[in-house]
Every structure is written in C-alpha cells, then in structure tokens.
Design a protein around this motif. Structure first.
Motif, PDB file in Angstrom:
ATOM      1  N   THR A 160       0.867  -1.193   0.000  1.00  0.00           N
ATOM      2  CA  THR A 160       0.000   0.000   0.000  1.00  0.00           C
ATOM      3  C   THR A 160       0.894   1.231   0.000  1.00  0.00           C
ATOM      4  N   VAL A 161       0.675   2.126  -0.977  1.00  0.00           N
ATOM      5  CA  VAL A 161       1.485   3.336  -1.121  1.00  0.00           C
ATOM      6  C   VAL A 161       0.540   4.543  -0.996  1.00  0.00           C
ATOM      7  N   ALA A 162       0.775   5.392   0.045  1.00  0.00           N
ATOM      8  CA  ALA A 162      -0.120   6.539   0.302  1.00  0.00           C
ATOM      9  C   ALA A 162       0.713   7.804   0.471  1.00  0.00           C
ATOM     10  N   PRO A 163       0.100   8.980   0.107  1.00  0.00           N
ATOM     11  CA  PRO A 163       0.834  10.245   0.299  1.00  0.00           C
ATOM     12  C   PRO A 163       0.967  10.548   1.785  1.00  0.00           C
ATOM     13  N   ALA A 164       2.130  11.147   2.179  1.00  0.00           N
ATOM     14  CA  ALA A 164       2.361  11.472   3.588  1.00  0.00           C
ATOM     15  C   ALA A 164       3.451  12.522   3.686  1.00  0.00           C
ATOM     16  N   SER A 165       3.068  13.730   4.254  1.00  0.00           N
ATOM     17  CA  SER A 165       4.034  14.794   4.570  1.00  0.00           C
ATOM     18  C   SER A 165       4.959  15.110   3.406  1.00  0.00           C
ATOM     19  N   GLY A 166       4.402  15.333   2.243  1.00  0.00           N
ATOM     20  CA  GLY A 166       5.207  15.704   1.083  1.00  0.00           C
ATOM     21  C   GLY A 166       5.982  14.552   0.501  1.00  0.00           C
ATOM     22  N   GLY A 167       5.730  13.322   0.985  1.00  0.00           N
ATOM     23  CA  GLY A 167       6.395  12.145   0.432  1.00  0.00           C
ATOM     24  C   GLY A 167       5.403  11.022   0.244  1.00  0.00           C
ATOM     25  N   ALA A 168       5.903   9.797   0.408  1.00  0.00           N
ATOM     26  CA  ALA A 168       5.046   8.628   0.236  1.00  0.00           C
ATOM     27  C   ALA A 168       5.319   7.655   1.374  1.00  0.00           C
ATOM     28  N   LEU A 169       4.240   7.033   1.899  1.00  0.00           N
ATOM     29  CA  LEU A 169       4.323   6.028   2.951  1.00  0.00           C
ATOM     30  C   LEU A 169       4.011   4.675   2.325  1.00  0.00           C
ATOM     31  N   LEU A 170       4.971   3.665   2.448  1.00  0.00           N
ATOM     32  CA  LEU A 170       4.823   2.337   1.829  1.00  0.00           C
ATOM     33  C   LEU A 170       4.674   1.298   2.940  1.00  0.00           C
ATOM     34  N   HIS A 171       3.587   0.529   2.854  1.00  0.00           N
ATOM     35  CA  HIS A 171       3.303  -0.512   3.841  1.00  0.00           C
ATOM     36  C   HIS A 171       3.212  -1.848   3.114  1.00  0.00           C
ATOM     37  N   LEU A 172       4.042  -2.832   3.557  1.00  0.00           N
ATOM     38  CA  LEU A 172       4.088  -4.153   2.905  1.00  0.00           C
ATOM     39  C   LEU A 172       3.432  -5.181   3.813  1.00  0.00           C
ATOM     40  N   HIS A 173       2.445  -5.894   3.246  1.00  0.00           N
ATOM     41  CA  HIS A 173       1.817  -7.001   3.962  1.00  0.00           C
ATOM     42  C   HIS A 173       2.032  -8.271   3.141  1.00  0.00           C
ATOM     43  N   VAL A 174       2.706  -9.267   3.760  1.00  0.00           N
ATOM     44  CA  VAL A 174       3.010 -10.527   3.071  1.00  0.00           C
ATOM     45  C   VAL A 174       2.139 -11.624   3.661  1.00  0.00           C
ATOM     46  N   ALA A 175       1.351 -12.251   2.828  1.00  0.00           N
ATOM     47  CA  ALA A 175       0.516 -13.372   3.275  1.00  0.00           C
ATOM     48  C   ALA A 175       1.332 -14.665   3.206  1.00  0.00           C
ATOM     49  N   ARG A 176       1.250 -15.480   4.218  1.00  0.00           N
ATOM     50  CA  ARG A 176       1.962 -16.764   4.222  1.00  0.00           C
ATOM     51  C   ARG A 176       1.273 -17.750   3.323  1.00  0.00           C
ATOM     52  N   ASP A 177       2.058 -18.398   2.413  1.00  0.00           N
ATOM     53  CA  ASP A 177       1.503 -19.439   1.541  1.00  0.00           C
ATOM     54  C   ASP A 177       1.245 -20.703   2.375  1.00  0.00           C
ATOM     55  N   PRO A 178       0.066 -21.326   2.239  1.00  0.00           N
ATOM     56  CA  PRO A 178      -0.226 -22.537   3.030  1.00  0.00           C
ATOM     57  C   PRO A 178       0.811 -23.629   2.827  1.00  0.00           C
ATOM     58  N   LEU A 179       1.380 -23.687   1.609  1.00  0.00           N
ATOM     59  CA  LEU A 179       2.365 -24.725   1.332  1.00  0.00           C
ATOM     60  C   LEU A 179       3.640 -24.487   2.136  1.00  0.00           C
ATOM     61  N   GLU A 180       4.038 -23.213   2.224  1.00  0.00           N
ATOM     62  CA  GLU A 180       5.214 -22.902   3.026  1.00  0.00           C
ATOM     63  C   GLU A 180       4.968 -23.216   4.494  1.00  0.00           C
ATOM     64  N   VAL A 181       3.755 -22.875   4.944  1.00  0.00           N
ATOM     65  CA  VAL A 181       3.410 -23.191   6.335  1.00  0.00           C
ATOM     66  C   VAL A 181       3.494 -24.701   6.567  1.00  0.00           C
ATOM     67  N   ALA A 182       3.016 -25.452   5.592  1.00  0.00           N
ATOM     68  CA  ALA A 182       3.054 -26.913   5.723  1.00  0.00           C
ATOM     69  C   ALA A 182       4.487 -27.422   5.765  1.00  0.00           C
ATOM     70  N   LEU A 183       5.351 -26.842   4.916  1.00  0.00           N
ATOM     71  CA  LEU A 183       6.751 -27.270   4.901  1.00  0.00           C
ATOM     72  C   LEU A 183       7.413 -27.001   6.247  1.00  0.00           C
ATOM     73  N   GLU A 184       7.146 -25.795   6.823  1.00  0.00           N
ATOM     74  CA  GLU A 184       7.722 -25.472   8.118  1.00  0.00           C
ATOM     75  C   GLU A 184       7.174 -26.371   9.208  1.00  0.00           C
ATOM     76  N   LEU A 185       5.868 -26.680   9.114  1.00  0.00           N
ATOM     77  CA  LEU A 185       5.257 -27.561  10.102  1.00  0.00           C
ATOM     78  C   LEU A 185       5.896 -28.942  10.065  1.00  0.00           C
ATOM     79  N   MET A 186       6.126 -29.462   8.851  1.00  0.00           N
ATOM     80  CA  MET A 186       6.753 -30.780   8.721  1.00  0.00           C
ATOM     81  C   MET A 186       8.190 -30.753   9.256  1.00  0.00           C
ATOM     82  N   ASP A 187       8.883 -29.624   9.038  1.00  0.00           N
ATOM     83  CA  ASP A 187      10.226 -29.493   9.598  1.00  0.00           C
ATOM     84  C   ASP A 187      10.183 -29.600  11.105  1.00  0.00           C
TER      85      ASP A 187
END
Length: 757
Positions: free
Chosen positions: A96-123
């Motif tokens: 998400t990129v929004a204007p803020a104080s004469g610049g830009a504010l960038l917010h990153l949200h990463v969703a966990r892939d179920p497959l990766e979760v499964a791999l970590e769980l098996m580990d």
C-alpha cells in the motif's frame, strides 16, 4: 458508539509515529528529497538482503516498475495498492502506497503461503516433505527431507522419482524400482499411498535409512489429471532397529526357554494342578486323573515330597516366587534331578490369575559339576607337573648355558646385553656382571679387524634387531677386554614379542682362532702338494722322454743282431734275442702310455660341444682291426651332446671299448654296446660288454695306475688305460665307476657335462 472513517479529522490529529514504528509489517517513508526511513520490521527484513539498506532489495525485479508507478501516484496525492512478489516467499505481497508529509508512505503485507506453512510444520515435526509435479520432478522440499535423504535442497529440486541414481530397497532387501515409488503410484491411481516402507541409501552417512512414505495426489476440482503430489516421509531407522532387536531378543528368549525348560506347567491361583498338562504327562507318564489336585506329588521322590509340598504351600499363601529342587520320576521309572521355579501371574488390578512354572533337568549340570571337579583336579595335577617340568627345563637351560663351549649372550631390542654365559665372558675377557646392561656393540664389536670403526647400521647383529631375520657370519672379530681382536663366527637368532615384532636377539659366538690357524696350515699343505704334483708330473714327463733315447739304441742294435745273426747262432741265442725285442716293445709302449698320462695332467682343456655319435664313429675306426679279425661287434645309441675336448674323449671311449673287446670269454665273440641319457646337467654314458667280468673287490683298484688283474701272456697291456680314462673323465668334471660280475660282463659308467639347453 459511532466509529469514524479513516479520513475523519480524529485520525488526522493523531500522532501515528509510534504505531508505525511498532508495526510487525515492514513500513517505509519516502521523502520528496528521496530519503528513505524504515521502521524496525523493515530494517530487520532489508538487512537480510542488502548491506546498504536498499528497500527495493525486498522485491523481485518483475515487481519494481509497478512499485515506482505507485510511488509517483502517491507523490501526486493518490493512494494505491500493488500486488508484488517478495524474494523470500512464494505467496504474493500487498504493498500500500499513500501520500504522507510531502512524500510517500509504503506498507508491505506478506501473506503466508499454506504450502510454506506446511513445509515449516513438517520441519518442526521432523518429517520430510516434497511437492512433485505430474512428471514427479521435485518442486519444493523442506529441510527435513534434505537431511533424511542426505542431500541439499538444491540437489533435490528437479530430480524425479524415476532417476536411476536413487538407491531404494524393500524391507526384504530386493530392489525398489522407480516406477513403483509411492509418489508415482499416487499420480497414476489418484489414490493416497499410505505408510509404504522403503529403504534408501544415505550418501553422507554411507548406510541405509528406513522410511515410511505417504504420497497424497492433488488435483484441481473437475480435472481428471493430478496437478501435484505431496510426499511425506518419516525416518523410522531407529524404530525399525529397535523392533528388529526386540524380535531378536524374543526369539532368543523363546529358544532359551525351549533349550532349558523340559517341562512347562500352570496351576490355578489356589495351587491346584489341573489338566491339561501335556509336557508333564509326556515326561512323567501320569494321567490327568493321577496328577489332578496334589496328585503330582506321587511323581516326586518320597524323600523330597515333604519339603516340596511345604515350599509350594508357602508360595501359594504368600503369592511369592516358588523355587525348589527335587527328584522327579520319569516315565521309565528313573528319577531325574530337577530345578523347579514358578511365578504368580497377576492381572492389571494386581489380582492373582494363575501360576506358571517350569521343571529344568539338572542332570547335565550335575554331570558338568562332577566333570568340572575332575577337570580341576586334573588341571591342578598338570599345573604341578608343568611347574616341575619348567623347573627342570630352567635348571637344564642354566646348566646348558654354563657348560656350552660357545659364547652365548642375549640382547634386548636396543642392543643391550641381557644375559651372557661363562664361555662368552672368558672369550672376551669380561665378567658376566660387566657385560650385562652394556650396549653390546660399543663394548665388544666397535671396530673391524683392520681397525676401521664398525658403523652400527652395518652390524649384522643390529640388522637382525631391526628386521627379525636370522643371520650367520662366518668370519668377524670381537674385541677382548685387553684390547686385542678375537676372530669369531656367530649366528644371530631374533626373538619376538606377542605381536610377532622383533624384541631382541640371541647371539651364539665361536672363537675361530684355531680354525683359522688350521686353515692356514691346510692351505700351506695344499700348495706344497700342488708343487709336489707338478714336480712329479715334470719328472714323469722328463724321465719318460729321456728313457726313449737309450731304449731306441737298445732296440736298434737288438734288431740288427737279430737280422745279421738269425740262424747262425744256436736256438737259445735266437730265443734270447726274441725276448730282448719283446722287452723293448713293452718298454716303448709303457713309456708312451706314461708320456700320455703326464701330458694329460699338464694339458689345459678346451671345452666345446661334441656329439657322442661323432665320437663313436671315430672309435669304431680305431678298433676296426679287432672287429674285422674275430667277428666282434660295436653298437651305440648316443643321441646326446657333451661339453669336452674331442681328442681326449675319443681316447677315453676307445680305451673303454678296447677293454670290452679284449677281455671277452674264450670261444665267444665280443660285443660292446654304448648308450647315453641326460640326467640334469650331466650326460650319463654306459659302456656294456659281454666279457669275463671283474670281481667286486677289484672295482676300485682297476682305475689305479699300473694295476693289472691278468698276466701279460693272457691279456696284453700295461695297466694304464683305465687310469687314463679316470683322469680324462675327472678333468671334464665327471666321474667313472664300474658294475660287474665275474663271467657276466661289465658295465662302465661315466658322466660328462651336457651342452646347456
């Protein structure tokens, strides 16, 4: 309660700096001057991929253009949301990129892939997991899979189940082909393959690991073909080893019970012995009616019944282990000593359910105990006898070392003297105490006979200490305590330790001073004898040569007298002249033979290959007159070649053949046969005749010079021929001998060197 929307004045008045700094999601502020400020979450994540703190290092290159467009829009006052691909996750991220104080504010949200979760769980569970494409290529693998299979994740990715480099076996050890792999079967059948046992070779540990493999096919709803297959496997190597060991122990326990317990029985909680008891019946011959209740006591020896019953009643009353020994009657009436043991069996509530007992035959143990006692007594006797023998051997060894005429001393591995006998001490002028503990080489073996230092590396004794080889030295010196050399011969014999390595040596030394003196005297005698032989040969040659001149004179005048006065004198004078001529002829023949014998002694042989056939043809010509005169015969079978001087060998064979033709039986034609055969490096020649033969007592004598066995009136000759034959044979390196029996002929044997093959 009314919640304001995000754009309300209330939000605008809030200070969000603390919140942005604490957010777990990465947040970045891009100023109008291009300056980037990161919160803690963004700093931690960027530091993993960029040493300079570059925010864009979080994203794959394909997402960079969209991010730049969103930033430009924010700088114009617009808010945008962009789907991006983050470098460290398979699932897409929302930026998400929004204007803020004469610049830009960038917010990153990463969703966990179920497959990766499964791999970590098996580990976390220690289970290996792979995701494979329809062609069984591995698309994803967790760390546990790499660890279990002994590969890196990079080595696993892209490999398929059909790869021939996989080494897999069934539990029975047979090969596990790739086409039968659970993942392949799941893709083909679209059925889950559960807990398939499989052995795989672990390349790092270089051993086999046992797995339980489950393969789960995945397909898109409505599709007939699988999309992927997920394979989960557990390393059960230790579990299987434990189960194998438990099965082995169980088999061993059962075998032990069968081997040691001849009778197994059970009883009710109150102690009653109830049928069926098959093994008891087979051993004792009792029927169920006979042993029911306490009837089994009738099979016990009468003297053992009271204490057996008392101990059984105590065990039943106390619920304790029953253990007793008694004699049990076998079906044939023989009483057998038994060890009896029974234990109470309780259920999970602790209630007594039954008794299980065994009768073990003690006969073998009793016999073994008796045999052991006898063996111990025998061993004690043997030990005592061995001790006495060892004492005798020790006394004998001490006497032997003391009485031995040769010097004997022992060395350890360093060359230090450990023992010495009196003879060694006397020989070298030291006391035994002075020799023991001293380096032997430095004490008595330090210089050669000519005074040169004797290097330790060159010493045969110390060479034996290094390599463990026995050595014999015929001549050396050891040094006397007074400083003079003692000539010695010695033998070095190594000793070895338990591992077979050289640990020392025993040296047996002999003083050879007298031997050397005797050898020098013998050499002087040999030289004197050789000079004497040369003088005798020269004398024989000169004497024979000088005798011929007066003999020729006597012969010439005798012949003139005979021609001039033949018939003018009386018959007795004619007879005297005839005697004189015969004597001159005999003397001339004797001198010629003596000259030949002398020349043979002085001649230098020239050895060349000579064919015996060629020699025998020459011999035949030499005796042609004798063969033609009386019908005698000469035959030969001599295919061999010898090394020799042809003229001498012709003389040798001519003499032997002439003897055979001359000494024939009266009224019978002579026949001589010559044969040869190879025996190793020599040719064995035989000259056989059918003559009068020679008695055994004369077999050696006939080869001596001037030896005759018959009168000249019977057989002519000077007694030189066989002596010359022996000398020619010995000069060629051979020998000559005779086999003969009177009136049965003679066979002369001689050996001559063969032509090298």
């Amino acid at each position: 309660m009314i919640l304001p929307d995000a754009g309300s004045a209330a939000f605008q008045t809030l200070d969000a700096a603390a919140l942005l700094a604490a957010l777990p999601d990465p947040v970045a502020h891009l100023g109008a001057d291009g300056q980037v400020t990161l919160n803690r979450a963004a700093q931690a994540r960027v530091a993993q991929y960029s040493a300079t703190g570059d925010w864009m290092a979080l994203f794959q290159a394909s997402s960079v253009p969209a991010i730049r467009d969103a930033v430009q829009a924010a700088l114009r006052g617009e808010t945008r949301q962009v789907t991006v691909q983050v470098v460290d996750t398979a699932a897409p991220g929302l930026l998400t990129v929004a204007p803020a104080s004469g610049g830009a504010l960038l917010h990153l949200h990463v969703a966990r892939d179920p497959l990766e979760v499964a791999l970590e769980l098996m580990d976390g569970l220690g289970l290996g997991m792979t995701v494979q494409a329809p062609d069984t290529r591995i698309l994803l693998a967790n760390d546990a899979a790499a660890r279990i299979l002994g590969m890196t994740r990079e080595q696993l990715l892209g490999r398929d189940s059909m790869d021939p480099e996989w080494r897999a076996v069934h539990p029975d050890g047979t090969d596990f082909p790739g086409e039968t792999h659970p993942s392949v079967q799941a893709l083909r059948t679209l059925q889950v393959q559960r807990e398939v046992p499989m052995g795989v070779y672990h390349p790092q540990e270089q051993d086999w690991r046992w797995l339980q493999v489950t393969a789960i096919p995945r397909r898109v709803p409505g599709a007939t073909q699988p999309k992927q297959v997920t394979t989960v496997f557990a390393d059960v190597t230790e579990k299987q080893a434990m189960q194998t060991e438990m099965r082995r122990r169980e088999r061993r326990y059962r075998s032990l019970v069968r081997a040691t317990s001849q009778i197994v029985w059970d009883a009710f909680p109150d102690g009653d012995f109830q049928p069926p008891q098959a093994e008891w019946e087979a051993f004792t011959g009792q029927t169920p009616a006979q042993y029911r209740g306490v009837g089994w006591l009738d099979a016990i020896h009468p003297d053992d019944r009271a204490h057996t019953l008392a101990e059984w009643q105590r065990a039943v009353r106390d619920g304790d282990v029953y253990s007793v020994e008694h004699r049990l009657r076998r079906a044939d009436g023989q009483y057998v000593p038994m060890q009896v043991r029974a234990v109470p069996v309780t259920d999970e509530r602790g209630q007594l359910g039954e008794w299980v007992g065994t009768h073990s035959d003690l006969s073998a143990i009793r016999e073994a105990e008796q045999a052991l006692r006898a063996l111990n007594a025998e061993l004690e006797g043997r030990v005592q006898q061995r001790t006495e023998d060892l004492a005798r051997v020790t006394r004998f060894s001490t006497l032997l070392l003391t009485a031995a005429g040769e010097g004997i001393f022992g060395l350890d591995g360093r060359g230090v003297t450990t023992f010495a006998n009196p003879a060694a001490a006397r020989m070298l002028g030291y006391s035994i105490e002075r020799m023991i503990g001293q380096p032997q080489h430095d004490l008595v073996h330090h210089h050669h006979e000519d005074g040169r230092p004797y290097a330790l590396a060159e010493c045969p004794i110390h060479q034996t200490l290094r390599d463990g080889q026995t050595r014999r030295v015929e001549r050396d010196v050891m040094w006397h305590a007074q400083g003079h050399a003692v000539p010695v011969a010695y033998v070095v014999t190594p000793t070895h330790d338990e591992q077979g390595q050289p640990s020392g040596a025993v040296v047996m030394v002999q003083d050879i001073t007298e031997r050397i003196r005797a050898q020098e005297q013998l050499q002087e005698l040999i030289e004197d004898l050789e000079r004497s032989n040369q003088d005798l040969e020269q004398f024989a040659y000169v004497a024979s040569h000088d005798l011929q001149e007066p003999l020729r004179t006597v012969g010439s005048y005798t012949e003139l007298l005979a021609r001039r006065y033949q018939g003018q004198l009386d018959p007795r004078a004619d007879q005297y002249l005839h005697f004189m001529q015969d004597a001159v002829d005999r003397m001339r023949s004797l001198i010629q033979d003596l000259l030949g014998f002398a020349r043979l002694s002085r001649a230098d042989l020239t050895l060349t290959p000579v064919a015996l056939d060629t020699l025998l043809r020459g011999v035949q010509q030499n005796v042609r007159g004798t063969l033609d005169a009386d019908g005698s015969s000469l035959t030969w079978d001599t295919p061999d070649q010898v090394m020799g001087q042809a003229s001498l060998l012709t003389q040798l064979l001519t003499n032997l053949v002439s003897n055979g033709l001359k000494f024939h039986r009266p009224g019978e034609a002579a026949h001589v046969q010559v044969t040869s055969r190879r025996e190793g490096d020599m040719i064995h020649v035989q000259v056989r005749d059918n003559g009068i033969g020679i008695a055994p007592e004369y077999h050696a004598r006939i080869f001596e010079i001037f030896q005759r066995l018959h009168r000249r009136e019977t057989y002519a000759g000077n007694g030189m021929g066989l002596a010359i034959c022996r000398k020619i044979t010995e000069h060629h390196g051979g020998r000559i001998w005779l086999d003969s029996t009177p009136d049965q002929g003679s066979t002369f044997h001689l050996t001559l060197p063969a032509v090298p093959s």
